[in-house]
Design a protein around this motif. Structure first.
Motif, short mmCIF file in Angstrom:
data_model
loop_
_atom_site.label_atom_id
_atom_site.label_comp_id
_atom_site.label_asym_id
_atom_site.label_seq_id
_atom_site.Cartn_x
_atom_site.Cartn_y
_atom_site.Cartn_z
N GLN A 15 0.83 -1.20 0.00
CA GLN A 15 0.00 0.00 0.00
C GLN A 15 0.87 1.25 0.00
O GLN A 15 0.62 2.19 -0.76
CB GLN A 15 -0.90 0.03 1.23
CG GLN A 15 -1.95 -1.06 1.26
CD GLN A 15 -2.75 -0.99 2.56
OE1 GLN A 15 -2.89 -1.97 3.27
NE2 GLN A 15 -3.27 0.19 2.86
N GLU A 52 -5.16 -6.85 -3.06
CA GLU A 52 -5.50 -6.58 -1.66
C GLU A 52 -5.08 -5.17 -1.27
O GLU A 52 -5.81 -4.46 -0.58
CB GLU A 52 -4.85 -7.62 -0.75
CG GLU A 52 -5.54 -8.96 -0.80
CD GLU A 52 -4.97 -9.95 0.21
OE1 GLU A 52 -4.15 -9.54 1.05
OE2 GLU A 52 -5.34 -11.13 0.15
N LYS A 55 -7.46 -2.79 -2.81
CA LYS A 55 -8.76 -2.85 -2.12
C LYS A 55 -8.72 -2.01 -0.85
O LYS A 55 -9.67 -1.31 -0.52
CB LYS A 55 -9.09 -4.30 -1.79
CG LYS A 55 -10.55 -4.54 -1.56
CD LYS A 55 -11.29 -4.85 -2.84
CE LYS A 55 -12.78 -4.85 -2.62
NZ LYS A 55 -13.50 -5.88 -3.34
N ALA A 56 -7.60 -2.12 -0.14
CA ALA A 56 -7.46 -1.34 1.09
C ALA A 56 -7.41 0.15 0.77
O ALA A 56 -8.05 0.96 1.45
CB ALA A 56 -6.20 -1.76 1.83
N ALA A 59 -10.75 1.40 -0.08
CA ALA A 59 -11.64 1.51 1.07
C ALA A 59 -11.53 2.86 1.76
O ALA A 59 -12.45 3.28 2.46
CB ALA A 59 -11.35 0.40 2.08
N VAL A 60 -10.42 3.54 1.59
CA VAL A 60 -10.28 4.87 2.19
C VAL A 60 -10.31 5.97 1.13
O VAL A 60 -10.03 7.12 1.43
CB VAL A 60 -8.98 4.98 3.02
CG1 VAL A 60 -9.06 4.07 4.23
CG2 VAL A 60 -7.78 4.64 2.17
#
Lengths: 235, 235
Positions: A15, A52, A55-56, A59-60
């Motif tokens: 990330q 993943e 996706k994280a 999400a924000v």
DNA sequence: AGAGGTCCAACGTCCTACGTCCTATGTCCT
DNA sequence: AGGACATAGGACGTAGGACGTTGGACCTCT
């Protein structure tokens, strides 16, 4: 030290590396990001891991993924925060905490303080708009759906003169969260006499009386609190 | 209508179904969630999908995943929000927007309004603590790291009397975001004479003078603004 | 030039296998 | 008996491949 575990700063986290990529290339919201496969090659990890991470970030609101088209830099709005706050409040309420009341009084504390500042600074156009909105509230005081939107616009317009887009967003986020929580916990209420309270706020603001405006805002929230504590008892 | 695309309400979305599971079983933060494999069976989707949903929920603090141990209900703190806001602000600043200034003035607008309310309501213990903190600031005015923590505690303690944990969390979140952004964009500053400004705030609050307290807070933020606009020019 | 259909790049889901970590359990030593 | 240590197992982490689905882009036909 959950900095690495959570958002994963510019450390080895996937990330963080994607975030860094956005910063380094100075990509604006809406700008295209490398495809998943390209990220796999660049970052040297599997597609699962890339997905993943995306996706994280999605999400924000940092990333936006459009099926079959590509991944892009997200709008980074406060909407994800609103959703999380809503969830947290609903859950807290079910567990006996006064989280709904806290949220309401957060709005009250902040807006009551802000309204003093906005007194005498609202341009004529906004005042006209506010007057119009009060009129609308008075008219269709029976439509719960329409009333919500009008109420929202009133609060947004009221603090527009503070000339801080972030502040406006934050206030709107709190409004939205409270609205959603109310919808989840309480029965839709009858707008009743809410328009009068808004009119009082507007009158005080127009009169240039800061203290009276603050009082009017507090009375408004008192009324909401009364309705909420009444219906939330049957949660 | 991005409700489904984003958090995915109780609709068919995996995230929504996990959130619903937490609500339905009334799980408190820290409570264990079903294992990934169990979720695979319950929800009837692949482990990949489950993991992506968990990752998204983890990103907003609703879920906490502990490697090799299990998944649990998260603390739902505002930390993810702080991180997102920080990122957004840094990015915005690099793209010519005054996002750092907006963040600073968001704090100013909110805290200046709140300090009026807190006047005369701070218990003696907190006042003692605040006085102590000012003393600490005065002493080690040369340690940037220590100063930050002291400053943070001062602001938290100041608004504690408002007796709203959520409000305290929000204010702290804004403080944290501004702090992180400053760390990313500007050079560490010399705390200089900041302690005097805090002392002025404290004195006004003790004196019970709301307007003077508000002014003191605004002067404090004026000083921060001066420092920030000076060093951020070389961003 | 416009409407329509086709193509395909890119994301979505699934499956399987293996690596890594943490906790709990049990053993051994003191 | 009590604690330090080794071990085993469960659970998450990562990887790679295959196939389905979507939606914009391009081409074709009218």
């Amino acid at each position: 030290m959950n900095r690495a575990a959570d958002g994963a700063g510019p450390s080895g986290g996937i990330q963080g590396r994607i975030k860094r990529l956005i910063i380094d290339e100075n990509l604006e919201p809406g700008a295209p990001l490398p495809t998943e496969v390209e990220l796999v090659q660049r970052l040297g990890v599997s597609r699962n891991s890339v997905r993943e991470a995306l996706k994280a970030l999605q999400a924000v609101g940092i990333v936006e993924v459009r099926h079959g088209f590509g991944t892009f830099v997200g709008s980074m709005s406060l909407e994800p925060f609103v959703e999380a706050l809503t969830f947290r409040t609903v859950l807290g309420q079910r567990q006996g905490r006064q989280s709904l009341l806290e949220l309401l009084e957060l709005r009250e504390a902040v807006e009551a303080g802000l309204v003093r500042r906005v007194v005498g600074r609202i341009p004529e156009d906004d005042l006209t708009r506010l007057r119009h909105l009060v009129g609308v509230m008075r008219q269709d005081a029976e439509s719960p759906e329409g009333h919500a939107r009008t109420d929202r616009e009133f609060h947004v317009t009221l603090y527009q003169a503070l000339d801080n887009p972030l502040l406006s967003e934050v206030l709107d986020a709190f409004w939205d969260a409270l609205h959603q929580v109310s919808g989840d916990l309480a029965q839709p209420h009858r707008p009743s006499e809410t328009w009068r309270e808004h009119q009082e706020i507007l009158k005080a603001v127009r009169a240039g009386d800061a203290s009276r405006a603050e009082d009017a805002v507090r009375r408004h929230f008192d009324d909401i609190r009364a309705r909420l504590t009444r219906t939330a008892a049957a949660g």
